[in-house]
Design an enzyme around this catalytic site. Structure first.
Site, PDB file in Angstrom:
ATOM      1  N   GLY A  41       4.614  -1.221   6.991  1.00  0.00           N
ATOM      2  CA  GLY A  41       5.792  -1.163   7.241  1.00  0.00           C
ATOM      3  C   GLY A  41       6.445  -2.329   8.333  1.00  0.00           C
ATOM      4  N   ALA A  43       6.975  -0.861  11.653  1.00  0.00           N
ATOM      5  CA  ALA A  43       5.953  -0.303  12.108  1.00  0.00           C
ATOM      6  C   ALA A  43       4.799  -1.130  12.469  1.00  0.00           C
ATOM      7  CB  ALA A  43       6.180   0.823  12.816  1.00  0.00           C
ATOM      8  N   GLY A  44       3.988  -0.496  11.520  1.00  0.00           N
ATOM      9  CA  GLY A  44       2.594  -0.713  10.929  1.00  0.00           C
ATOM     10  C   GLY A  44       1.663  -2.853  10.932  1.00  0.00           C
ATOM     11  N   SER A 283      24.692   2.051   2.424  1.00  0.00           N
ATOM     12  CA  SER A 283      24.625   2.323   4.497  1.00  0.00           C
ATOM     13  C   SER A 283      25.271   2.611   5.289  1.00  0.00           C
ATOM     14  CB  SER A 283      23.823   0.891   4.204  1.00  0.00           C
ATOM     15  OG  SER A 283      24.459  -0.038   6.504  1.00  0.00           O
ATOM     16  N   ARG A 329      26.132  10.509  12.960  1.00  0.00           N
ATOM     17  CA  ARG A 329      25.914  11.357  11.488  1.00  0.00           C
ATOM     18  C   ARG A 329      25.412  13.157  11.138  1.00  0.00           C
ATOM     19  NH1 ARG A 329      20.849   6.904  10.003  1.00  0.00           N
ATOM     20  NH2 ARG A 329      22.269   5.428   9.755  1.00  0.00           N
ATOM     21  N   HIS A 400      16.947  11.991   4.852  1.00  0.00           N
ATOM     22  CA  HIS A 400      17.307  10.364   5.083  1.00  0.00           C
ATOM     23  C   HIS A 400      16.098  10.205   5.703  1.00  0.00           C
ATOM     24  CE1 HIS A 400      18.961   5.967   5.446  1.00  0.00           C
ATOM     25  NE2 HIS A 400      18.452   6.626   6.395  1.00  0.00           N
ATOM     26  N   GLU A 424       8.541   5.954  11.891  1.00  0.00           N
ATOM     27  CA  GLU A 424       8.793   7.033  11.805  1.00  0.00           C
ATOM     28  C   GLU A 424       7.422   8.068  12.232  1.00  0.00           C
ATOM     29  OE1 GLU A 424      11.357   6.437   8.350  1.00  0.00           O
ATOM     30  OE2 GLU A 424      11.661   9.018   7.976  1.00  0.00           O
ATOM     31  N   LEU A 440      14.912   1.152  13.242  1.00  0.00           N
ATOM     32  CA  LEU A 440      14.063  -0.787  13.266  1.00  0.00           C
ATOM     33  C   LEU A 440      13.643  -1.005  14.492  1.00  0.00           C
ATOM     34  CD1 LEU A 440      16.011  -2.325  10.346  1.00  0.00           C
ATOM     35  CD2 LEU A 440      13.865  -0.587   9.936  1.00  0.00           C
TER      36      LEU A 440
HETATM   37  C1  LIG Z   1      17.519   3.681   2.386  1.00  0.00           C
HETATM   38  C2  LIG Z   1      17.213   3.221   4.253  1.00  0.00           C
HETATM   39  C3  LIG Z   1      17.736   2.782   4.863  1.00  0.00           C
HETATM   40  C4  LIG Z   1      17.610   2.560   5.744  1.00  0.00           C
HETATM   41  N1  LIG Z   1      18.659   1.996   7.112  1.00  0.00           N
HETATM   42  C5  LIG Z   1      18.335   1.740   7.877  1.00  0.00           C
HETATM   43  C6  LIG Z   1      18.438   0.641   8.818  1.00  0.00           C
HETATM   44  O1  LIG Z   1      20.200  -0.258   8.621  1.00  0.00           O
HETATM   45  N2  LIG Z   1      18.955   0.681  10.568  1.00  0.00           N
HETATM   46  C7  LIG Z   1      17.224   1.420  10.772  1.00  0.00           C
HETATM   47  O2  LIG Z   1      17.284   1.640  12.079  1.00  0.00           O
HETATM   48  N3  LIG Z   1      17.258   2.279  10.002  1.00  0.00           N
HETATM   49  C8  LIG Z   1      17.442   2.351   8.619  1.00  0.00           C
HETATM   50  N4  LIG Z   1      16.703   2.942   8.382  1.00  0.00           N
HETATM   51  C9  LIG Z   1      15.244   3.717   8.922  1.00  0.00           C
HETATM   52  C10 LIG Z   1      14.037   2.809   8.610  1.00  0.00           C
HETATM   53  O3  LIG Z   1      13.994   2.035   7.217  1.00  0.00           O
HETATM   54  C11 LIG Z   1      12.971   3.719   8.702  1.00  0.00           C
HETATM   55  O4  LIG Z   1      12.583   4.959   9.360  1.00  0.00           O
HETATM   56  C12 LIG Z   1      11.552   3.131   9.040  1.00  0.00           C
HETATM   57  O5  LIG Z   1      11.990   1.276   8.376  1.00  0.00           O
HETATM   58  C13 LIG Z   1      10.032   3.230   8.833  1.00  0.00           C
HETATM   59  O6  LIG Z   1       9.359   2.235   9.412  1.00  0.00           O
HETATM   60  P1  LIG Z   1       7.748   3.001   9.675  1.00  0.00           P
HETATM   61  O7  LIG Z   1       7.117   1.301   9.617  1.00  0.00           O
HETATM   62  O8  LIG Z   1       7.497   3.849  10.021  1.00  0.00           O
HETATM   63  O9  LIG Z   1       7.497   3.084   7.843  1.00  0.00           O
HETATM   64  P2  LIG Z   1       7.718   2.504   6.710  1.00  0.00           P
HETATM   65  O10 LIG Z   1       8.000   1.067   6.388  1.00  0.00           O
HETATM   66  O11 LIG Z   1       7.565   3.934   5.815  1.00  0.00           O
HETATM   67  O12 LIG Z   1       5.853   1.809   6.512  1.00  0.00           O
HETATM   68  C14 LIG Z   1       4.679   3.403   5.921  1.00  0.00           C
HETATM   69  C15 LIG Z   1       3.642   2.129   5.973  1.00  0.00           C
HETATM   70  O13 LIG Z   1       2.692   3.344   5.886  1.00  0.00           O
HETATM   71  C16 LIG Z   1       1.733   3.193   4.265  1.00  0.00           C
HETATM   72  N5  LIG Z   1       1.940   4.382   4.489  1.00  0.00           N
HETATM   73  C17 LIG Z   1       1.960   5.773   4.678  1.00  0.00           C
HETATM   74  N6  LIG Z   1       0.700   6.443   4.154  1.00  0.00           N
HETATM   75  C18 LIG Z   1      -0.223   6.703   3.877  1.00  0.00           C
HETATM   76  C19 LIG Z   1      -1.641   6.949   3.393  1.00  0.00           C
HETATM   77  N7  LIG Z   1      -1.586   7.946   4.102  1.00  0.00           N
HETATM   78  N8  LIG Z   1      -2.349   5.590   3.450  1.00  0.00           N
HETATM   79  C20 LIG Z   1      -2.193   4.357   3.390  1.00  0.00           C
HETATM   80  N9  LIG Z   1      -1.290   3.584   3.391  1.00  0.00           N
HETATM   81  C21 LIG Z   1      -0.205   4.817   4.605  1.00  0.00           C
HETATM   82  C22 LIG Z   1       2.943   2.849   3.523  1.00  0.00           C
HETATM   83  O14 LIG Z   1       1.516   1.998   2.582  1.00  0.00           O
HETATM   84  C23 LIG Z   1       3.885   1.563   4.019  1.00  0.00           C
HETATM   85  O15 LIG Z   1       3.767   0.188   4.203  1.00  0.00           O
HETATM   86  C24 LIG Z   1      16.779   3.107   6.644  1.00  0.00           C
HETATM   87  C25 LIG Z   1      15.757   4.347   6.006  1.00  0.00           C
HETATM   88  C26 LIG Z   1      16.079   4.173   4.720  1.00  0.00           C
HETATM   89  C27 LIG Z   1      15.213   5.479   3.270  1.00  0.00           C
END
Ligand SMILES: Cc1cc2nc3c(=O)[nH]c(=O)nc-3n(C[C@H](O)[C@H](O)[C@H](O)COP(=O)(O)OP(=O)(O)OC[C@H]3O[C@@H](n4cnc5c(N)ncnc54)[C@H](O)[C@@H]3O)c2cc1C
Length: 636
Positions: A41, A43-44, A283, A329, A400, A424, A440
């Site tokens: 995602g 971060a990764g 949103s 929120r 959320h 996250e 984000l």
């Molecule tokens: C509907 C929605 C709208 C949002 N809107 C906003 C916004 O407008 N602004 C804002 O700042 N934040 C927003 N957020 C929050 C934000 O989008 C997330 O907190 C953020 O994108 C998380 O990013 P991440 O890289 O940590 O995780 P993710 O994007 O969830 O990525 C997780 C990754 O880990 C992988 N993964 C997970 N577990 C495993 C495993 N066991 N083995 C292998 N791979 C694994 C998945 O395949 C994926 O690639 C929103 C969230 C939601 C749900």
């Protein structure tokens, strides 16, 4: 034991000073080091691309079929940065202060300050990648407001900010894939971590297509696996989001920070049927122009257009004139629940409040509103069949985001040496409530800027023994993982994985959701072990383990949610204060606001796994507030 390792000196200089003190790895030596990044995602992907660009040998894992499907793609509203393009009084310090206050003083000041500093670099980086942020006529990037702040610092790309940012990160990752510094393992799920001589040295995965269990070794492991809101079953997260990666690491010794800190978002489309599988977010950006109201009279079933102005209660504007519809929120969600509990909710079941754009359309014109929010109105229409340009949207709070996650120090390293956690998945910088558009920012700060400094320092300062997958620790973990998968299949009972998760989710929503009480949490703590017991005796999985089997994937994830839920309730029961999204009904002000207890709870809770059936041990990281003095939050 819990040492945050914050650099000394004034807060504005800590990150620069810390980076200067960190050791570097010479470019020729970087390719000798291997790094596993789990998650692609924001971060990764940002971490994998940047560490790849630096020259390390990176392996990136995702259970999705492409990094572009990571849940980050769902982010709609925007990303914060202290650029002050609007000249409306913003600054790094103000972003820092808003975030500490927004999180109800339960975050680490030094991390939040660094986040605010880095926010500006993120926008520069993404613009350089070509992320199509909205622009004003003059060419500057446009901004809008999100909750809990009085400036306009949220950068956005229509209602698809996450998608556009993810495409930017994905492009950067693709470049490294082509350069062969990064190898991508798609549809591969981490099922456990391997620890050798006290350090994280590898992972065990399951190939989701063939079912093969495989081992991968590295010098460093980075987890960027997202949040665990699906513990509530209904949430705004994609169905596949789960807690397995962080939960398995918790069971191997990584402490879990503030598991009960979860965010209930106020603007989601209300649940319309028990048979739907998830909830959809509208949103927070909509609160810039939409006005939230309910009828003044209880049980008023008239159509909204028939309710005259003087019979409407714009309750947020009334109670919080300073911030109005843009309160944070947690405050907006609790108020929505309160008016619905009073019997003034709207729509079927009375579980909804109006988000009304009539004034905005009158003031700005239909076309402007369509331009700003068009895709959100389209989503709303597709799901509800209603046209929100002519009738107010109906919204209700939904799970959320999770502020809790694996505890990390200032360098984002967990309590397992060599295991870093980003986005996250870590317990992060948001304290007890995350302000909109800050996730984000945090994920990209972690991935593009923080890990690329702190991971090399770990490599440069640690004597690592050569370890590969032939090591006995890998063989043992592979056997354990294989046996666990086989034992899930072997139960051969009657209930589907989904039915367990649904029951768990309802229990968590009722007892550990928007309001938490001593009695309710004890009830949940009595029921969860019973449900877990039933799971391990009465689960039914159709199909086998050596094939694509989504029932098996769900069962495996549900088994972890059934354990995590218990820890969340333990944490919520322990914290007898209210703070941010953690609302203990026993601890409220006379006006019904969250009442903190700084004398007893000004700490981050970090829980240690003590074994099956054993109570987890609590460690406390005391929080001090030198730059934003502790005070009662007020948005009046
Ligand atoms: C509907 C929605 C709208 C949002 N809107 C906003 C916004 O407008 N602004 C804002 O700042 N934040 C927003 N957020 C929050 C934000 O989008 C997330 O907190 C953020 O994108 C998380 O990013 P991440 O890289 O940590 O995780 P993710 O994007 O969830 O990525 C997780 C990754 O880990 C992988 N993964 C997970 N577990 C495993 C495993 N066991 N083995 C292998 N791979 C694994 C998945 O395949 C994926 O690639 C929103 C969230 C939601 C749900």
């Amino acid at each position: 034991m819990l040492e945050a390792k914050i650099p000394s000196g004034p807060i504005e200089q800590q990150w620069d000073k810390g980076r200067l003190e960190m050791k570097l790895v010479n470019p020729a030596n970087r390719r000798k080091h291997s790094i596993i990044v789990v998650g692609a995602g924001l971060a990764g992907a940002a971490a994998a691309a940047t560490l790849g660009e630096q020259g390390y040998h990176v392996q990136c894992f995702s259970y999705h079929d492409t990094p572009r499907r990571a849940h980050s793609i769902a982010a709609q509203g925007g990303i914060n940065a202290a650029k002050n393009y609007r000249n409306d009084g913003d600054s790094v310090f103000r972003l820092f202060k808003d975030t500490v206050k927004g999180g109800d003083y339960r975050a680490r000041e030094a991390n939040v300050y660094r986040l605010a500093q880095i926010s500006n670099n993120i926008i520069d980086q993404c613009v350089a990648q070509g992320v199509p942020f909205a622009r004003e006529y003059g060419g500057l990037l446009d901004t809008r407001s999100f909750g809990g702040v009085q400036v306009q610092r949220t950068f956005y790309a229509r209602g698809q900010t996450g998608q556009q940012l993810l495409l930017g990160a994905y492009q950067a990752l693709e470049e490294q894939l082509a350069a062969k510094t990064v190898t991508m393992h798609i549809r591969t799920e981490l099922l456990d971590v391997v620890i050798v001589n006290g350090r994280a040295r590898g992972i065990v995965t399951r190939n989701l297509v063939t079912g093969e269990i495989e081992c991968h070794a590295a010098d460093v492991i980075v987890l960027a696996t997202g949040g665990y809101s699906n513990v509530f079953y209904y949430s705004t997260n994609a169905k596949a989001c789960n807690c397995t990666a962080i939960w398995r690491d918790y069971r191997r010794g990584a402490l879990f920070g503030n598991p009960c800190f979860t965010q209930i978002h106020p603007t989601c489309i209300p649940l319309s049927s028990e048979h739907q599988s998830k909830l959809t977010l509208m949103s927070e950006s909509l609160r810039n122009d939409g006005r939230i109201w309910v009828p003044k009279k209880k049980g008023d079933t008239r159509s909204p257009k028939d309710i005259p102005e003087n019979e409407r209660d714009y309750y947020l504007e009334r109670r919080y004139p300073g911030f109005g519809n843009l309160v944070p929120r947690d405050v907006a969600s609790r108020n929505a629940k309160e008016v619905c509990d009073e019997g003034r909710g709207v729509g079927p079941n009375g579980q909804g409040v109006y988000l009304d754009f009539a004034d905005a359309i009158h003031r700005l014109g239909l076309e402007t509103v369509r331009e700003k929010y068009g895709n959100l109105f389209d989503i709303y229409e597709r799901i509800t069949g209603e046209d929100a340009y002519t009738v107010p949207m109906r919204i209700y709070p939904a799970p959320h985001y999770t502020m809790g996650g694996l505890w990390v120090d200032y360098r984002l390293m967990s309590t397992i040496p060599g295991l870093f956690v980003a986005g996250e998945a870590n317990f992060s910088d948001h304290g007890a409530n995350r302000l909109g558009a800050s996730a984000l920012m945090q994920g990209l700060a972690d991935g593009y800027f923080i890990l690329p400094s702190t991971v090399p320092d770990y490599l440069a300062t640690t004597a690592l023994d050569p370890v590969d997958t032939s090591h006995a620790a890998f063989t043992a973990m592979k056997t354990e993982v294989t046996n666990r998968i086989k034992s899930l299949i072997a139960i051969n009972g009657k209930r589907s994985p989904d039915s367990f998760q649904r029951e768990l989710g309802k229990l968590m929503w009722d007892e550990c959701g928007m309001a938490r009480s001593d009695a309710g949490l004890r009830k949940a703590l009595a029921r969860i072990p019973e449900l877990r017991e039933e799971f391990w005796h009465n689960l039914r999985i159709i199909g086998g383990d050596e094939e694509l089997n989504q029932a098996l994937e769900n069962a495996n994830r549900a088994s972890d949610f059934l354990e995590l839920a218990e820890l969340m309730c333990v944490d919520a029961l322990n914290r007898t204060e209210s703070c941010g999204g953690h609302f203990r009904v026993e601890s409220q002000t006379p006006e019904g606001e969250a009442k903190r207890d700084d004398a007893n709870f000004c700490y981050s809770a970090a829980w240690e796994w003590k074994g099956p059936g054993q109570a987890p041990a609590l460690h406390k990281e005391p929080l001090t507030f030198e730059y934003v003095p502790l005070s009662q939050r007020s948005y009046k």
